[in-house]
Design a protein around this motif. Sequence first.
Motif, short mmCIF file in Angstrom:
data_model
loop_
_atom_site.label_atom_id
_atom_site.label_comp_id
_atom_site.label_asym_id
_atom_site.label_seq_id
_atom_site.Cartn_x
_atom_site.Cartn_y
_atom_site.Cartn_z
N ALA A 161 -23.08 10.71 -9.12
CA ALA A 161 -22.87 10.56 -7.68
C ALA A 161 -22.74 9.07 -7.39
CB ALA A 161 -24.04 11.14 -6.90
N ALA A 162 -21.89 8.76 -6.44
CA ALA A 162 -21.69 7.37 -6.03
C ALA A 162 -21.50 6.43 -7.21
CB ALA A 162 -22.86 6.90 -5.16
N GLY A 163 -20.79 6.88 -8.21
CA GLY A 163 -20.42 5.99 -9.31
C GLY A 163 -21.49 5.75 -10.35
N ARG A 164 -22.53 6.53 -10.37
CA ARG A 164 -23.48 6.40 -11.47
C ARG A 164 -24.09 7.75 -11.81
NH1 ARG A 164 -27.30 4.11 -7.28
NH2 ARG A 164 -26.35 2.07 -7.47
N ILE A 165 -24.75 7.78 -12.95
CA ILE A 165 -25.38 9.02 -13.35
C ILE A 165 -26.76 9.06 -12.74
CG2 ILE A 165 -26.27 10.32 -15.33
CD1 ILE A 165 -23.86 9.33 -16.89
#
Lengths: 454, 262, 480
Positions: free
Chosen positions: B228-232
């Motif tokens: 989510a939002a560019g990270r794990i």
Amino acid sequence: MGMSTVSAKSLASWTSDLLARLPAPSGPLAAVQGRGRGALAALQGPSRRQEAWRFTDLALLVGLNLNPSAALSSGSAADGFAADGAGTDGAALPGTSQSGPDTLRLKLDGGSDPLAGVVLPAGVSPLSESELVLALGHTLAATGCEQHWPVELNHASASQLLALRIASRSQVSLELVSDAAAELRPLRVLLILEEKAQLQLCQRLTATGAGLTSLVLEAHLGRGARLEHGLVALGQPDAALLAHLALEQEPESHVSLVAVSAGWGVSRLEPRIVQVDGSATTTLRGLQVVAGDQIADTHSHMAFGGPEGQLDQLHKAVADGRGRSVFNGAVRVPRAAQRTNAAQLSRSLLLSDRARIDTKPELEIVADDVRCAHGATVSCLQLDELFYLQSRGIAADQASALLKRAFCEEVLRELPAAARRWCSFESLLAAHGADAGPATAVESGRDDLEGEGA
Amino acid sequence: MIRPDADVLLEISGLHARVEDKVILNGVDLTLRAGEIHAVMGRNGSGKSTLSKVLAGHPAYTVTAGTVTYRGQNLLELSPEERARVGVFLGFQYPVEIPGVSNLEFLRVATNARRVQLGQEELDTFAFEDLVHERLKVVQMDPAFLDRSVNEGFSGGEKKRNEILQMALLEPLVAILDETDSGLDIDALRIVAAGVSQLATADTTTLLITHYQRLLEAITPDFVHVMAAGRILRTGGRELALELEERGYDWVDQELAALELG
Amino acid sequence: MTTAASVGDLVSQPYKYGFVTDIETEKIPKGLSEDVVRLISSKKDEPAFLLDFRLRAYRQWLQMETPDWAALGYPTIDFQNIIYYAAPKQRDKKASLDEVDPKLLETFDKLGIPLSEQKRLTNVAVDAVFDSVSIATTYKEKLAEHGVIFCSISEAVKEHPELIERYLGTVVPSNDNYYSALNSAVFSDGSFVFIPKGVECPMELSTYFRINSGDTGQFERTLIVAEEGASVSYLEGCTAPMFDTNQLHAAVVELVVLDDASIKYSTVQNWYAGDEHGVGGIYNFVTKRGHCRGDRSKISWTQVETGSAITWKYPSCVLQGADSVGEFYSVALTNNYQQADTGSKMVHVGPRTRSTIVSKGISAGHSANSYRGLVQIGPKAVGARNYSQCDSMLIGDQAAANTYPYIRSQQPLASVEHEASTCRMSEDQLFYLQSRGIAFEEAVSMMVSGFCRDVFNQLPMEFAAEADKLLALKLEGSVG
């Protein structure tokens, strides 16, 4: 070919003769007339040496001894339709719908104010003088045709103007009818569609005498506006038609233009559309029918000023007798018009070996992320199709009539219903010079039944 | 299959990336070992597709921070074709059509490029035809597809199977499959899943990027990561996928918010 | 990021034929007049009929106006500022190649057209033309055994004047257009091919034109005649050094096929196109026409155009014989600031004639690539059929692809079909190929070849491979 070719000299002298006979400028277009006359006198008229007029001989036009319409100088009141008048113009086809009670129906005769005595429905208003000054000619310039010869001819001669504003979000139905006699009939129309306005325009042009109908129509569509324009132009072999339709589309607007023309001695139709910033849809349909010694010419021009525009164009022609059909479909997709989706198809039916088809699709594309395709075919009625109908018990002449009708129907059925009633298939071919009867089929060789004496 | 001492094939550390001026990846950390199957799940816009494109070297994306190591080598300094040749494969979500380029020809050139890298002999037209006909069975594709232009006129399912066919020919060590299941009907999904499973060995690692968990019913993952939002955001086992299916992604927003504050 | 930016600095392959040969050349002073025409004729020792031909053409030229094609923009050509005759100072065609100036042989060697016995291509006979003068023709004797005449026009005028008189100017009359009139007046040399009845020419014939002088106009004239039942495949190739002024190339090619005969004419044109700023380059105005005079005769034009600053050529077929066939397969690539206005004319006169046009245009850089075609079906062309396909590939968003197909038909029992489409070389497609391990240059090449495949399949094998490489070469630095 039995037709003399007009020379530049004879066109020039015809023009100056006409200019001399026009009454003094008057009416709301007086200033335009003044400028137009000067421009027309100085302009080099169309000739076969110009690419845009190479195949279209204006000899018939030059042969017309035109008296400017009596109506031009009389200024008589318009003959507006009663709201539900069925009208005697054009037999209504049984079963087709009449125009509704809310349709604004106006007669255009080139000489009188079309709005005199007319009560405009809600959503429709005339333009004030200052609005006119800004708007008149704007779309002609935007589509690059303000100095075309037929346009200057109209500038020089038109004294009356129909200028209407269609209010935002209103839905209006408009019918414009012009039945020209043996005269010069200049018609000028200006339509401003505000944002999300919707206009259905059914327009009929006919001729009952050896005259010239000159039409310049401008329409500016605001964002999200819709224009459905059905134009039916039915002439006769000694009449001429010059029509420029200039349309300017803001983003999200839709134009559907269906133009049907038949029977004119010489007709030149120039639909010119510009999507000023792309992102609009344009649907063009054309059908022209020639027979006898007639010449029909459509030069369309579509320009995309921005990305994501769409064009769907289909042009059809039927040429019989010694008729000549000319089509030139220009499409311009400059660098800014990425993701344009344009498709153009030209289909011509050649029915006699003395008739002639000239067709030239014309694409100029710079943007690379686009889908632009065009196709053109020229042929006669297909033997397989004729045979199939015959194998089901249908006589040869009926079979070919059916196939010709089917060919034309593809365009005719796209006309708004109110316009459709003006041109039945039979009226298209029979009443205006072409023979709807037995056609040239592969097996039957020369067509010996054509009425026009091929 | 998880073996803690298996080779690390792909190590992604603190990866940040943007496309034009929009930041998409915000620090991704991921370790893929040989023999493993990983799934990355997340909403649209979570960055999962971007992750796959960045790993493949798509020119539209710029890495702004972090490292990616493939078998000890810096992957980010390799060109896209170099990455493919050393064994990194991206199965596209929307495989592009290339009219005019023959599918057979394209497959042969790509296969030979990989073979050269592996020190194997290039295959001539005949030998390659034999090979490709054999590999067609993995995806149950009609040989007629070989004569067509690359992906031209292929249905969604046929395009995805063409991707898996390429995998079968190129034999990559790291296979990243971007929403391979999207747009597939049951039968196509079954064939694709079977193909992927068949190609996953003890020496390879597979990264399945997927929105729905139905692919994971056919291919059991060892690890499931939620992005989510560019990270794990979270890593778990198979059960995590089931949990997502039941609860949806709302809890993700809460966790994100908590991260922001914390 | 567009495709253009992502490739970055692929260096444009230098034009490797750009060298100049240092050799003594005889030239006449610049300018054109009736005296110059007479001088050219006398230097070549021509018979009276040919001098008359030239003078008539010159007088016609004086009456004509330069054509004005709206789509092309080029500065006016000063016809008095051109040299109309230049020849390397070895007068007579040498009986054997050993006598040819070694520097000339070396030139053609460097161009990949070895002429000497040991090195020549074994299946292609070559007529080498250097600055409009034919230097050598290989395999003449072998061809003569089959009755095939393959020599320079100048030689043919001396040895077969009756053939020249019978056929020259019958397909492209001098007054056909401005440049054909000029060419008919001042043409210097070119190839003459004559295949007698029933003979299938055993080798491919090729003429290789090499322009060496910077300020000379090149006016080649080629005439190929195939009698009843004869056939030949002919290749035309040409290169020129890089100069920073523009040179004029106005050639005329005439093909005649009688009953059941066929000619395949292939061109791979790699003139210098001007540098990346549009300076220099050849003005290429060519009239090429084939006359299918006989029944069931056939003419195929296949061309790959990649050079020249301005190209104006429309290889055409007049399909007069019943059941005759005309074909046109073309790939035209424009890059940098090149302009091409090219296409084909198929004129159907006789019944059941067939024509096929396949044109592929590739526009890159800031170039403009226009296809202008004409399909004309005359009233007697019962049962005629035409199929045309014009496709454009756009590379980057600053190049233009224009299509102007004219269709004119007067015969209902004929059918014409035309299709056209545009496509691009997209970043996504290139990336897809790269992500499968295919190098960038090869990916570009694959896509271009795929796009041009229908045309490349028509080229003789030797040319097909060369054409592939040539396109890839010309595109370097443009997909970028």
